[in-house]
Design a protein around this motif. Structure first.
Motif, short mmCIF file in Angstrom:
data_model
loop_
_atom_site.label_atom_id
_atom_site.label_comp_id
_atom_site.label_asym_id
_atom_site.label_seq_id
_atom_site.Cartn_x
_atom_site.Cartn_y
_atom_site.Cartn_z
N GLN A 84 0.84 -1.20 0.00
CA GLN A 84 0.00 0.00 0.00
C GLN A 84 0.87 1.24 0.00
O GLN A 84 2.08 1.15 0.14
CB GLN A 84 -0.91 0.00 1.22
N PHE A 85 0.24 2.39 -0.15
CA PHE A 85 0.94 3.66 -0.03
C PHE A 85 0.53 4.30 1.28
O PHE A 85 -0.65 4.32 1.63
CB PHE A 85 0.59 4.60 -1.20
N GLY A 89 2.93 9.08 0.72
CA GLY A 89 3.13 8.66 -0.67
C GLY A 89 4.22 7.64 -0.86
O GLY A 89 4.58 7.32 -1.99
N GLN A 90 4.77 7.11 0.23
CA GLN A 90 5.79 6.08 0.11
C GLN A 90 5.13 4.71 0.01
O GLN A 90 4.10 4.45 0.63
CB GLN A 90 6.72 6.09 1.33
N LEU A 91 5.75 3.84 -0.76
CA LEU A 91 5.29 2.47 -0.87
C LEU A 91 5.59 1.77 0.45
O LEU A 91 6.66 1.94 1.03
CB LEU A 91 6.01 1.77 -2.02
N GLU A 105 9.12 0.71 4.55
CA GLU A 105 8.73 1.84 3.70
C GLU A 105 9.76 2.02 2.61
O GLU A 105 10.96 1.97 2.86
CB GLU A 105 8.61 3.13 4.52
N THR A 143 -3.04 1.69 -4.65
CA THR A 143 -3.23 3.11 -4.33
C THR A 143 -3.34 3.27 -2.81
O THR A 143 -3.39 2.28 -2.08
CB THR A 143 -4.52 3.68 -4.98
N LYS A 144 -3.40 4.51 -2.35
CA LYS A 144 -3.60 4.75 -0.91
C LYS A 144 -4.93 4.16 -0.45
O LYS A 144 -5.05 3.62 0.64
CB LYS A 144 -3.57 6.25 -0.61
#
Length: 166
Positions: free
Chosen positions: A76-77, A81-83, A97, A115-116
């Protein structure tokens, strides 16, 4: 007229000769400057592309390691905005992260975009999750045309043992 100049001891260049030499100098410097600017820009784009390729290889290596050694995981994010990879390995749960502020990451697992709002859960106890298709795209913020895309299959030989969890 030239004889008169030499007779009186005058030496030097006329204004026309100075302007001609200055014009040639300006044209040469302008051309060299243009070549220099293009070279620096090209070098920066190549450097960015190389860094993105290295980062894509790093992300793929982490994902491969998690896929092979964990029982399940979520991709997920986070809000920044980091994976983010959250995975179970035996009785422990870990979060890794991945990412930086200078590029965008797009991840698709088995053709589903992460996506988030829409994380992807992989349960490795299920036979169909032994292999997953990964499409990873990294796009720099300052040179978006310099994106790097990696398409790969991440797999493990056997599903995670259901008894390992107990």
């Amino acid at each position: 007229m030239n004889k008169a100049r030499f007779i009186h001891g005058e030496s030097g260049m006329t204004i026309v000769e100075v302007l001609a030499a200055l014009s040639i100098f300006v044209v040469l410097v302008g051309s060299l400057y243009g070549i220099l600017v293009q070279t620096v820009g090209h070098f920066q784009r190549l450097k960015d592309r190389n860094e993105l390729s290295e980062q894509a290889a790093y992300i793929t290596a982490i994902l491969t390691e998690v896929h092979r050694k964990s029982q399940s995981y979520v991709i997920q994010f986070n809000p920044e905005g980091q994976l983010e990879l959250t995975y179970e390995n035996g009785l422990t749960e870990k979060t890794t992260e991945i990412g930086r502020d200078d590029y965008f990451i797009d991840v698709r697992i088995n053709h589903v975009q992460v996506t988030k709002e829409k994380p992807v859960f992989i349960d490795l106890k299920e036979e169909e999750n032994k292999s997953i298709q990964v499409l990873l795209t990294l796009k720099p913020k300052h040179y978006p045309e310099n994106e790097v895309t990696v398409a790969t299959t991440v797999s493990r030989m056997t599903p995670a043992n259901k008894e390992e969890e107990e």
